[in-house]
Write an enzyme that holds these catalytic residues in place. Structure first.
Site, PDB file in Angstrom:
ATOM      1  N   LYS A   1      62.516  70.784  32.094  1.00 40.58           N
ATOM      2  CA  LYS A   1      63.828  71.402  31.930  1.00 40.58           C
ATOM      3  C   LYS A   1      64.549  70.826  30.719  1.00 40.58           C
ATOM      4  CE  LYS A   1      66.294  72.488  35.543  1.00 40.58           C
ATOM      5  NZ  LYS A   1      66.904  72.126  36.816  1.00 40.58           N
TER       6      LYS A   1
ATOM      7  N   ARG B   1      71.014  67.333  37.398  1.00 37.28           N
ATOM      8  CA  ARG B   1      69.845  68.114  37.840  1.00 37.28           C
ATOM      9  C   ARG B   1      68.551  67.382  37.553  1.00 37.28           C
ATOM     10  NH1 ARG B   1      71.360  73.761  37.857  1.00 37.28           N
ATOM     11  NH2 ARG B   1      73.547  73.908  37.287  1.00 37.28           N
TER      12      ARG B   1
ATOM     13  N   GLY C   1      62.440  73.172  43.946  1.00 38.00           N
ATOM     14  CA  GLY C   1      63.185  72.852  45.160  1.00 38.00           C
ATOM     15  C   GLY C   1      62.815  71.539  45.812  1.00 38.00           C
TER      16      GLY C   1
ATOM     17  N   MET D   1      63.196  68.410  44.531  1.00 39.40           N
ATOM     18  CA  MET D   1      64.104  67.282  44.256  1.00 39.40           C
ATOM     19  C   MET D   1      65.561  67.755  44.283  1.00 39.40           C
ATOM     20  SD  MET D   1      61.960  65.088  41.528  1.00 39.40           S
ATOM     21  CE  MET D   1      61.720  66.442  40.423  1.00 39.40           C
TER      22      MET D   1
ATOM     23  N   ARG E   1      61.258  78.346  30.772  1.00 34.69           N
ATOM     24  CA  ARG E   1      59.915  77.743  30.702  1.00 34.69           C
ATOM     25  C   ARG E   1      58.886  78.873  30.667  1.00 34.69           C
ATOM     26  NH1 ARG E   1      60.338  75.922  36.936  1.00 34.69           N
ATOM     27  NH2 ARG E   1      60.556  78.049  37.623  1.00 34.69           N
TER      28      ARG E   1
ATOM     29  N   HIS F   1      35.806  69.421  55.890  1.00 40.95           N
ATOM     30  CA  HIS F   1      34.390  69.783  55.817  1.00 40.95           C
ATOM     31  C   HIS F   1      34.217  71.293  55.676  1.00 40.95           C
ATOM     32  CE1 HIS F   1      30.649  71.080  57.822  1.00 40.95           C
ATOM     33  NE2 HIS F   1      30.151  70.138  57.039  1.00 40.95           N
TER      34      HIS F   1
ATOM     35  N   SER G   1      14.092  75.185  31.562  1.00 44.26           N
ATOM     36  CA  SER G   1      15.272  75.651  32.276  1.00 44.26           C
ATOM     37  C   SER G   1      15.703  74.498  33.180  1.00 44.26           C
ATOM     38  CB  SER G   1      14.938  76.894  33.106  1.00 44.26           C
ATOM     39  OG  SER G   1      16.085  77.279  33.828  1.00 44.26           O
TER      40      SER G   1
ATOM     41  N   CYS H   1      19.491  77.038  35.269  1.00 45.71           N
ATOM     42  CA  CYS H   1      19.481  78.030  36.346  1.00 45.71           C
ATOM     43  C   CYS H   1      19.959  77.451  37.673  1.00 45.71           C
ATOM     44  CB  CYS H   1      18.096  78.641  36.497  1.00 45.71           C
ATOM     45  SG  CYS H   1      16.830  77.431  36.909  1.00 45.71           S
TER      46      CYS H   1
ATOM     47  N   TYR I   1      21.279  79.529  27.037  1.00 46.92           N
ATOM     48  CA  TYR I   1      21.858  80.430  28.035  1.00 46.92           C
ATOM     49  C   TYR I   1      22.124  79.699  29.341  1.00 46.92           C
ATOM     50  CZ  TYR I   1      17.295  80.621  30.336  1.00 46.92           C
ATOM     51  OH  TYR I   1      16.149  80.285  30.995  1.00 46.92           O
TER      52      TYR I   1
HETATM   53  C1  PEP Z   1      17.494  73.917  40.829  1.00 52.22           C
HETATM   54  O1  PEP Z   1      16.920  72.994  41.387  1.00 52.22           O
HETATM   55  O2  PEP Z   1      18.530  73.793  40.150  1.00 52.22           O
HETATM   56  C2  PEP Z   1      16.987  75.276  40.949  1.00 52.22           C
HETATM   57  C3  PEP Z   1      17.526  76.279  40.305  1.00 52.22           C
HETATM   58  O3  PEP Z   1      15.974  75.478  41.837  1.00 52.22           O
HETATM   59  P1  PEP Z   1      16.192  75.599  43.403  1.00 52.22           P
HETATM   60  O4  PEP Z   1      17.641  75.659  43.658  1.00 52.22           O
HETATM   61  O5  PEP Z   1      15.489  76.851  43.808  1.00 52.22           O
HETATM   62  O6  PEP Z   1      15.520  74.369  43.885  1.00 52.22           O
END
Ligand code: PEP
Ligand code: MG
Length: 901
Positions: free
Chosen positions: A22, A91, A100, A102, A335, A451, A784, A852, A872
């Site tokens: 503020k 303020r 609201g 404080m 703001r 959990h 990968s 992946c 990628y």
């Molecule tokens: C991984 O381990 O990241 C993976 C893509 O293979 P998976 O999850 O099938 O073990």
């Protein structure tokens, strides 16, 4: 310049740490020539010192004094002066807005004498006494810590006696009486008179604002919003301006655009003859801001000008608070305003069109989480719903199902095709199966890191937790509702994980328009497309233009691959072939495992081959012209066999009762026993399977090659890549590669289609693979990163167990900010990724690198993968748009450019 107190001219919008949001923005407006009531700001430094030592800095009182004198000189009035008093408001204003949470004290400077001066000067004794009673009330409550009801009761009684419906109907005489009663309360409760000395009032009010930083609700709010407790608040001491001086005065709040939809045009509320807290308290109905034009065109026009100046200056939607005092407009706050996910996209695009920001800045203003919110199925907004409770919006989405109260039943009923909602007081690790099987999870206890919440979010499952109004009795399978009714097992409920609401019965869900757009069912040009769809489409185009990372999908069938492609994936980064061996086909794998002779094994493999080939044909067709990385079989074999305990018990019971146990069952049990592993995740899986079960990986390679040949002959352009999982040493890969190369040659020969160029690569999902990536790259034609397993093996966390067991504890204690399975642990696991990428490319500069694991669709992780220079990311089809957007954002972040706010 003073150490602890800043004038408006000394501040600016970038000093939020010191002056609070503020204070910094008031200074900015002042410096822009916008009318702000003369103000000074006490820094957060002063607050922090007060909170640590229990005393304000020694020089503070003196500094405040000097600045009050400056305000007095500017106004030509004296604080609490008898004839025409200067009055002040005190303020709070922290770095981050804590609405609201404080305190504020208005009308500092009024006392028994100055109230008369104010009455005379304003010609409005009612206003003067109303202001005095407000000061007494706020001072009593906030500064002296008295019960608010003590004052409210007096007000209520006065209204009752006077037959007044609202405060405004009380006369000056009523108010004078109330003032005396309020002073009496203060004297009675504290033993002291209300301080008549204005500077004493001021200092006490400043301390009260400092203290309010540690009020219970402020602490709670900070925890929820992750605002650090050590920041402290600044305090703004402002010259009072009055919106309650009559009909030519008033107060209002406004946004420069609609923060809910992003629609253009100011959007706000105004309340005539009122002060700010009347608006918030909702005592009287406000009018739309546009109505102000009708009765105070001058103020309205000025306000419109200021709002457009502010937007131009902040280059974003601003929200403001203002007061009109007898036709004179004053700005009390501004703001950059909060907005919904949808509005963020719409506004970012409007600002591009208006030439205020460029495309790169628009990308910085939105994020993948916002986009994900826009993609969750929604309860049909048009449906009638019966709300029965509200809990925490733990994991977004909309789910409907029959209530079940234990995990086993959830699994059973879901397997029978029923939609179920798992209802528990709280969940525990044993509930994991039920959580997976259920459409959604509802608990009556626990917060956003409970959990249930953590696991549900990890699974992308809708979850409402901590719905405390519900009395969940899992033993009897009932839920007591606040209205006294009872729901029982099997009854239908609907839970909205985006809002935390729980509804009775089934609420129909619909795909939101943004998903229809990604599906190609709604184009931005279509008349049905709204501003949001057009904005999302435009921002996605911008992201695609900027991003360096490719985005592929994890998909293992034709329909998923096709959807991924519609969602913008340029290939499949992970086709998990084990998913093709479920259901009826499981028996074929069982045959393979039980095979005793090469002939039996050969015949089992022969049976599997055409099925695999069919799957691949479908996927290659859906991804025609784009790469499809097929991973050969990865999971432990026992996953395809019956459960050991169950099998053992079945055979034992049969033996005991003298029943005949079939030969098949005995062989099966022997196989289950043989293949049983204590730690299957670290056992016979991945490339180890390929090396142990002769013919398995080559059968899969053959199916890939034959499918590719079939597609090529049909005029398609298949681009398979063969990926070997869980490699830890280059020799494992070498052996498999030789065998697969032979298959490639053979099928090429047989079909007349050249399949020898299909690349063979590996996953990097073991620390040893990462550490020896330089060697592995001698054999692997691509990497990968399997960051799921790499996280599991780097941390030594069993990915199937720990998320359930102790992660919420780790999160609560701050060991993690977020599960490393959800967002990449960049310092640990990420370091291995970085090392493997670097050393792999040193060996083979053209080495193609992807990821992946689940992290491929996680916004923060995508930024990391961009920085590391991967080619990628690959993620589930639904995450593809999020990954595209974040990849674009990662690129503009790297390009730099300032956040204009
Ligand atoms: C991984 O381990 O990241 C993976 C893509 O293979 P998976 O999850 O099938 O073990
Ligand atoms: Mg893996």
């Amino acid at each position: 310049m003073s150490a602890y107190v800043y004038d408006l001219s000394e501040g600016n919008k970038d000093l939020k740490d010191l002056l609070g949001g503020k204070g910094a923005n008031l200074a900015e407006m002042h410096n822009m020539g916008i009318p702000v009531p003369p103000t000074f700001t006490i820094t957060t430094d002063a607050c922090r010192e007060y909170l640590t030592t229990g005393q304000e800095p020694e020089s503070l009182a003196g500094e405040i004094d000097e600045h009050v004198t400056a305000l007095e000189q500017a106004a030509g009035k004296t604080l609490g002066g008898g004839d025409d008093p200067l009055l002040l408001s005190v303020r709070s204003g922290a770095k981050f807005s804590m609405p609201g949470m404080m305190e504020t004290v208005l009308n500092i400077g009024l006392n028994d004498t100055s109230v008369e001066g104010l009455a005379k000067q304003s010609g409005n004794p009612r206003f003067a006494y109303d202001s005095y009673r407000r000061l007494l009330q706020m001072f009593g409550k906030t500064v002296l810590g008295l019960e608010g009801d003590l004052f409210e009761d007096v007000m209520d009684e006065a209204k009752r006696d006077a037959g007044a419906a609202s405060d405004t109907e009380l006369t000056v005489d009523h108010l004078k009486e109330i003032v005396e009663k309020f002073k009496g309360i203060i004297k009675n409760e504290t033993g002291n008179d209300f301080p008549q000395e204005p500077r004493e009032q001021l200092l006490a009010a400043v301390r009260a604002v400092f203290n309010s930083w540690n009020s219970e609700r402020a602490i709670l709010y900070r925890k929820r919003e992750n605002i650090p407790a050590e920041l402290g608040t600044a305090v703004n001491v402002c010259t009072m301006v009055f919106g309650n001086l009559g009909d030519k005065s008033g107060t209002g709040v406004a946004f420069t655009r609609d923060p809910a939809s992003g629609a253009q045009g100011v959007y706000g509320d105004y309340l005539q003859n009122a002060q700010g807290e009347d608006v918030v308290a909702g005592i009287r109905n406000t009018i739309p801001l546009t109505d102000l034009e009708g009765f105070d065109k001058k103020s309205y026009d000025e306000l419109m000008n200021i709002m457009s100046t502010l937007e131009g200056h902040y280059k974003d939607l601003c929200d403001i608070e203002f007061t009109v005092q007898e036709g004179k407009l004053w700005m009390l706050q501004t703001r950059v305003g909060k907005r919904t996910a949808g509005a963020a996209f719409v506004i970012a695009c409007q600002l591009i069109d208006e030439g205020v920001i460029d495309e790169a800045e628009a990308l910085r203003r939105v994020d993948g989480d916002m986009l994900a919110q826009l993609m969750f199925p929604q309860f049909d907004p048009a449906a009638t719903k019966k709300k029965i409770a509200k809990g925490m919006n733990a994991s977004p989405g909309a789910a409907t199902g029959h209530m079940v109260f234990n995990s086993a039943e959830a699994v059973e009923r879901a397997a029978a095709g029923e939609r179920v909602i798992l209802v528990r007081r709280e969940t525990n690790p044993d509930d994991l199966g039920g959580m997976i099987a259920a459409q959604g999870i509802l608990t009556s206890r626990g917060g956003k890191t409970s959990h249930a919440a953590v696991v549900a979010r990890g699974m992308g499952k809708t979850c409402v937790c901590g719905a405390e109004e519900l009395d969940v009795d899992t033993k009897n399978g009932t839920v007591g509702l606040p209205d006294g009714r009872t729901l029982k097992a099997g009854d239908l409920v609907s839970i909205d994980g985006t809002t935390g609401e729980v509804f009775d019965g089934e609420v129909p869900v619909v795909a939101p328009p943004v998903v229809q757009y990604f599906e190609g069912e709604l184009t931005p040009e279509q008349i049905e497309a709204d501003d949001l769809v057009r904005a999302v489409s435009r921002i996605m185009d911008a992201a695609d233009k900027h991003r360096a990372l490719g985005v592929r999908a994890n998909a293992d069938n034709g329909p998923d691959s096709a959807r991924a492609r519609r969602f913008g994936a340029t290939g499949v980064g992970l086709c998990r072939t084990e998913h093709m061996f479920l259901g009826d086909r499981r028996a074929l794998v069982e045959r393979l495992i039980l095979a005793d002779t090469p002939e039996e094994r050969g015949s089992a493999l022969d049976a599997l081959l055409p099925l695999q080939r069919g799957d691949f044909v479908e996927i290659f067709e859906a991804m025609d012209g784009l790469p499809v990385t097929v991973r050969l079989l990865d999971p432990p074999l026992h996953e395809f066999l019956p459960d050991l305990t169950e099998m053992t018990a079945r055979v034992a019971v049969a033996d005991k009762s003298g029943e005949e146990v079939s030969e098949k069952d005995r062989t099966l049990l022997a196989a289950v026993e043989r293949l049983h592993e204590q730690n299957p995740m670290l056992g016979l899986r991945g490339v180890r399977l390929g090396l142990s079960i002769k013919g398995l990986f080559t059968m899969q390679a053959r199916a890939i090659c034959e499918a590719a040949a079939e597609r090529t002959k049909a005029g398609g352009d298949p681009k398979p890549e063969i990926m070997i999982p869980l490699v830890g040493d280059v020799h494992e890969l070498d052996i498999m590669k030789d065998a697969i190369r032979a298959v490639q040659a053979e099928v090429s020969e047989a079909t007349g289609v050249d399949l020898t160029q299909i690349p063979i690569g590996t996953m990097i999902e073991l620390p040893r693979a990462a550490l020896t990536a330089g060697d592995i790259a001698k054999s692997a034609e691509f990497f990968s990163f399997g960051t799921n397993d790499l996280t599991q093996t780097t941390w030594g966390f069993s990915r199937d167990d720990v998320e359930a067991e102790f992660f919420s504890n780790y999160l609560e204690r701050g060991i993690f900010k977020i599960s490393p399975f959800e967002s990449l642990d960049t310092t640990g696991v990420g370091r291995l990724v970085q090392l493997a990428a670097k050393e792999g490319r040193e060996t083979r500069p053209e080495l193609h690198l992807g990821v992946c694991g689940e992290h491929g669709g996680d916004p923060a992780s995508v930024h990391f993968f961009h920085q590391v220079g991967l080619d990628y990311v690959s993620c589930s089809p639904f995450r593809v748009p999020v990954a595209r957007l974040e990849a674009g954002r990662a690129a503009v972040e790297e390009e730099g450019g300032s956040d204009t706010r």
